[in-house]
Motif scaffolding. Structure first.
Motif, PDB file in Angstrom:
ATOM      1  N   ASN A  33     -36.068  30.863   1.702  1.00 50.79           N
ATOM      2  CA  ASN A  33     -36.075  29.782   0.717  1.00 50.79           C
ATOM      3  C   ASN A  33     -35.356  28.536   1.227  1.00 50.79           C
ATOM      4  O   ASN A  33     -35.756  27.417   0.902  1.00 50.79           O
ATOM      5  N   LYS A  37     -39.520  27.920   3.462  1.00 49.38           N
ATOM      6  CA  LYS A  37     -40.414  27.731   2.322  1.00 49.38           C
ATOM      7  C   LYS A  37     -41.012  26.334   2.244  1.00 49.38           C
ATOM      8  O   LYS A  37     -42.156  26.165   1.826  1.00 49.38           O
ATOM      9  N   HIS A  40     -43.913  26.600   4.698  1.00 50.94           N
ATOM     10  CA  HIS A  40     -44.798  27.763   4.548  1.00 50.94           C
ATOM     11  C   HIS A  40     -45.062  28.069   3.082  1.00 50.94           C
ATOM     12  O   HIS A  40     -44.808  29.172   2.600  1.00 50.94           O
ATOM     13  N   ASN A  41     -45.613  27.079   2.385  1.00 47.18           N
ATOM     14  CA  ASN A  41     -45.925  27.255   0.969  1.00 47.18           C
ATOM     15  C   ASN A  41     -47.370  26.881   0.665  1.00 47.18           C
ATOM     16  O   ASN A  41     -47.698  26.523  -0.449  1.00 47.18           O
ATOM     17  N   PRO A  48     -49.268  29.994   4.501  1.00 46.07           N
ATOM     18  CA  PRO A  48     -48.487  30.887   3.645  1.00 46.07           C
ATOM     19  C   PRO A  48     -48.252  32.190   4.407  1.00 46.07           C
ATOM     20  O   PRO A  48     -49.083  32.610   5.208  1.00 46.07           O
TER      21      PRO A  48
END
Length: 117
Positions: A33, A37, A40-41, A48
């Motif tokens: 997080n 994140k 990679h969202n 993802p």
């Protein structure tokens, strides 16, 4: 003294091997997080990562570099570790420029990746 330290380290390693999964995954979630994140969202920055651990390399719907596409194989723990440690050494020409030099952080991230389905 050195023998005790070595024996303690071996014992600690054995304990961690049996208990590390959930604890490391929780630490990995926090690291993910904070560090991963944002790219990679599902944005064009990075694919993802749900289902990546154990899956084929460069198999998600994403514009991977030819270097990573040509790598082939599976995202095993060892491959994930090598990639996170030094992405450009694992796949010269990869778009991934961020590394995770700390082995404990890599292990935690890998355990977290295994929980993403």
């Amino acid at each position: 003294m050195i023998r005790l330290a070595t024996a303690s380290a071996v014992s600690l390693g054995a304990i961690l091997a049996f208990t590390a999964g959930p604890a490391l995954a929780a630490d990995g979630a926090q690291l993910f997080n904070m560090q991963c994140k944002m790219c990679h969202n599902g944005t064009p920055m990075g694919p993802p990562l749900a289902g990546v651990a154990g899956g084929p390399v460069a198999a998600k719907a994403f514009a991977y570099s030819p270097a990573l596409k040509g790598k082939g194989g599976t995202w095993t723990d060892a491959n994930l570790d090598a990639f996170l440690k030094a992405p450009t050494a694992f796949a010269p020409g990869t778009k991934m420029m961020i590394s995770v030099p700390n082995a404990e952080n890599r292990a935690a991230l890998i355990e977290h990746l295994k929980t993403l389905k």
